[in-house]
Design an enzyme around this catalytic site. Sequence first.
Site, short mmCIF file in Angstrom:
data_model
loop_
_atom_site.label_atom_id
_atom_site.label_comp_id
_atom_site.label_asym_id
_atom_site.label_seq_id
_atom_site.Cartn_x
_atom_site.Cartn_y
_atom_site.Cartn_z
CE LYS A 1 14.84 -10.57 19.19
NZ LYS A 1 14.11 -10.31 20.45
CB ALA B 1 3.06 -20.30 23.34
N GLY B 2 4.29 -17.03 24.65
CA GLY B 2 4.24 -15.60 24.34
C GLY B 2 5.44 -15.25 23.49
NE ARG C 1 11.73 -9.44 31.82
CZ ARG C 1 12.85 -10.05 32.24
NH1 ARG C 1 13.04 -11.34 32.01
NH2 ARG C 1 13.77 -9.38 32.88
CB ALA D 1 13.88 -2.38 24.54
CG HIS E 1 8.71 -2.92 -8.48
ND1 HIS E 1 7.86 -3.85 -7.94
CD2 HIS E 1 9.27 -3.48 -9.58
CE1 HIS E 1 7.90 -4.94 -8.70
NE2 HIS E 1 8.74 -4.74 -9.69
C1 LIG Z 1 14.55 -12.89 26.19
C2 LIG Z 1 14.00 -11.49 26.06
C3 LIG Z 1 13.88 -10.94 24.81
C4 LIG Z 1 13.38 -9.66 24.67
N1 LIG Z 1 13.28 -9.14 23.42
C5 LIG Z 1 12.79 -7.89 23.26
C6 LIG Z 1 12.72 -7.30 21.96
O1 LIG Z 1 13.10 -7.92 20.96
N2 LIG Z 1 12.25 -6.05 21.86
C7 LIG Z 1 11.81 -5.34 22.95
O2 LIG Z 1 11.38 -4.20 22.79
N3 LIG Z 1 11.87 -5.86 24.19
C8 LIG Z 1 12.35 -7.11 24.36
N4 LIG Z 1 12.46 -7.63 25.63
C9 LIG Z 1 11.99 -6.80 26.76
C10 LIG Z 1 13.07 -5.77 27.13
O3 LIG Z 1 14.28 -6.44 27.42
C11 LIG Z 1 12.62 -4.93 28.30
O4 LIG Z 1 11.35 -4.36 28.02
C12 LIG Z 1 13.61 -3.81 28.58
O5 LIG Z 1 14.89 -4.33 28.87
C13 LIG Z 1 13.14 -2.92 29.73
O6 LIG Z 1 14.07 -1.91 29.91
P1 LIG Z 1 14.27 -1.17 31.30
O7 LIG Z 1 15.26 -0.09 31.04
O8 LIG Z 1 12.96 -0.79 31.87
O9 LIG Z 1 14.86 -2.28 32.30
P2 LIG Z 1 16.01 -3.35 32.20
O10 LIG Z 1 16.48 -3.55 30.83
O11 LIG Z 1 15.52 -4.54 32.95
O12 LIG Z 1 17.22 -2.69 32.98
C14 LIG Z 1 17.18 -2.43 34.34
C15 LIG Z 1 18.60 -2.30 34.85
O13 LIG Z 1 18.57 -1.79 36.17
C16 LIG Z 1 19.49 -2.52 36.97
N5 LIG Z 1 19.07 -2.36 38.37
C17 LIG Z 1 17.95 -2.81 38.97
N6 LIG Z 1 17.91 -2.38 40.25
C18 LIG Z 1 19.03 -1.65 40.44
C19 LIG Z 1 19.53 -0.93 41.55
N7 LIG Z 1 18.86 -0.83 42.70
N8 LIG Z 1 20.71 -0.29 41.40
C20 LIG Z 1 21.39 -0.35 40.23
N9 LIG Z 1 20.95 -1.00 39.14
C21 LIG Z 1 19.77 -1.62 39.26
C22 LIG Z 1 19.36 -3.92 36.43
O14 LIG Z 1 20.45 -4.73 36.83
C23 LIG Z 1 19.35 -3.63 34.94
O15 LIG Z 1 20.64 -3.48 34.45
C24 LIG Z 1 12.97 -8.91 25.81
C25 LIG Z 1 13.11 -9.46 27.08
C26 LIG Z 1 13.62 -10.74 27.21
C27 LIG Z 1 13.77 -11.30 28.59
#
Ligand SMILES: Cc1cc2nc3c(=O)[nH]c(=O)nc-3n(C[C@H](O)[C@H](O)[C@H](O)COP(=O)(O)OP(=O)(O)OC[C@H]3O[C@@H](n4cnc5c(N)ncnc54)[C@H](O)[C@@H]3O)c2cc1C
Length: 475
Positions: A58, A191-192, A282, A330, A454
């Site tokens: 963003k 193109a997602g 992913r 997220a 408005h």
């Molecule tokens: C380019 C891009 C843009 C995106 N834009 C959006 C958006 O605008 N809006 C939206 O809602 N979503 C967006 N997403 C998706 C979003 O980033 C994910 O859905 C979200 O980050 C998932 O959150 P999470 O907490 O499940 O995992 P993650 O954010 O992947 O966090 C997992 C964490 O766990 C850590 N980890 C893993 N294994 C271990 C371990 N064994 N020990 C310690 N730490 C560990 C990782 O290093 C990481 O820090 C985007 C993704 C990408 C790639």
Amino acid sequence: MADIFDVVVIGAGPGGYEAAIRAAQLGFKTACVDDWSRADGKPAPGGTCTNVGCIPSKALLQSSENFEEVGHAFAEHGIGVTGVTMDVAKMMARKAKVVAQNNDGILYLFRKNKITFFHGIGSFAGKDGDGWKISVAGGAPAEISAVNVIVATGSKPRALPGVAFDNVRVLDNDGALSIAAVPKRLGVVGAGVIGLEMGSVWRRLGAEVTMLEALPSLLPTVDTTIAKEAQKLFTKQGLVIHTGVKISDVKVGASDVAVTYADANGNVQTATFDNLIVSIGRVPFTGGLNAEAVGLKLDDRGFVTVDDDCRTNLPNVWAIGDVVRGPMLAHKAEEEGVAVAERIAGQKPHVDFNTVPWVIYTSPEIAWVGETEQQLKARGVDFRAGSFPFNANGRARAIGDTRGLVKMLADRNTDRILGVHMIGPMVSELIAEGAVAMEFGASSEDIARICHAHPTLSEAVKEAALAVDGRTLNL
Ligand SMILES: Cc1cc2nc3c(=O)[nH]c(=O)nc-3n(C[C@H](O)[C@H](O)[C@H](O)COP(=O)(O)OP(=O)(O)OC[C@H]3O[C@@H](n4cnc5c(N)ncnc54)[C@H](O)[C@@H]3O)c2cc1C
């Protein structure tokens, strides 16, 4: 003797860090383990979202949008600007600053909520009575015990078979967010949401962007009215989008990448790019958890298997976010994290995937909540649809962005809102009204009768609701 915590969260992405905060708020002695590091080795909590996902994308979308606006939209307002330049290094430095602010914000929230943060890889090291032993490997190794464990280890990018990411020519999301100079020819496979956002950033900055999508149409999960409008607008912007392609070969050279594919008509084509972003989805990430040793069940695609309440097959072990089924978003991860902390506390929260809003931060933005017209038709639901274009909205005209529309779908018999779909200016913000309406079981008439300020873009939502009953006022 190992420190004993009521709740240990593995992963400090949006799912994990919010789960930890909620657990701490509920009075649990809480720890969070995360291995993400900044360039200087310091912790970078926030996961994919903060470091290489939502936040940096963003930041770059905003920078590139500003650049495009100055060049193309300011003149209409009477603002003359000459000699506009783009300093990519400065844009990247700003992005890094925004990311660091968010990393620091999470560390502050951990301190504020008295959450113990461990920087390193967390893994299961066996049972400890009814709880679990967790080892932390990294700069400051530790052995801790947890009564409850929340696995929030997220996801990683999926590579094309046989084509590894090198983040020089073949880029994952991290590489796509860190290109040092605007490429002349940029290819995007997929193109997602991520592909369209990244493609938009670099197109606005001057790259010729070609998107190669395997599916026969663009954005098939988006309501067809919105998807068609999106395809029209993106093509007009200069994004070249080929759907229905089948990639057969990718040759990575020293200075370019050649992609051979069959197009929708089956004709073999080869396109050569300076960089290739691969954004084909992913995959869940469980590496490092030592999941096999304790028998944590994964499904055949590698997701941690959970029930509707995010319980895994192991007692007192929960899993949330991208590492489990459901939308990889997220805010979905956050809702699940909070809900699990509350379940550990004996509460009965509920996360409804049908009211999770979706946003694509292209220009114009796309946002939706609930079911699409094609889904309702497939389910045989009798519904009414109302839509309202932004070109009939006063605020949109004043802003100078009248692209797109709002579309509302409501049950024909009960008038309950079943879906709200938008493409247009700031619809990432407008979609919240749709989500609130659906959570409260609102009818389209409810929205139509609510006073909207408005002139605002939100009046288009009200007008779409009026349109469900065939009585728009401004069209
Ligand atoms: C380019 C891009 C843009 C995106 N834009 C959006 C958006 O605008 N809006 C939206 O809602 N979503 C967006 N997403 C998706 C979003 O980033 C994910 O859905 C979200 O980050 C998932 O959150 P999470 O907490 O499940 O995992 P993650 O954010 O992947 O966090 C997992 C964490 O766990 C850590 N980890 C893993 N294994 C271990 C371990 N064994 N020990 C310690 N730490 C560990 C990782 O290093 C990481 O820090 C985007 C993704 C990408 C790639």
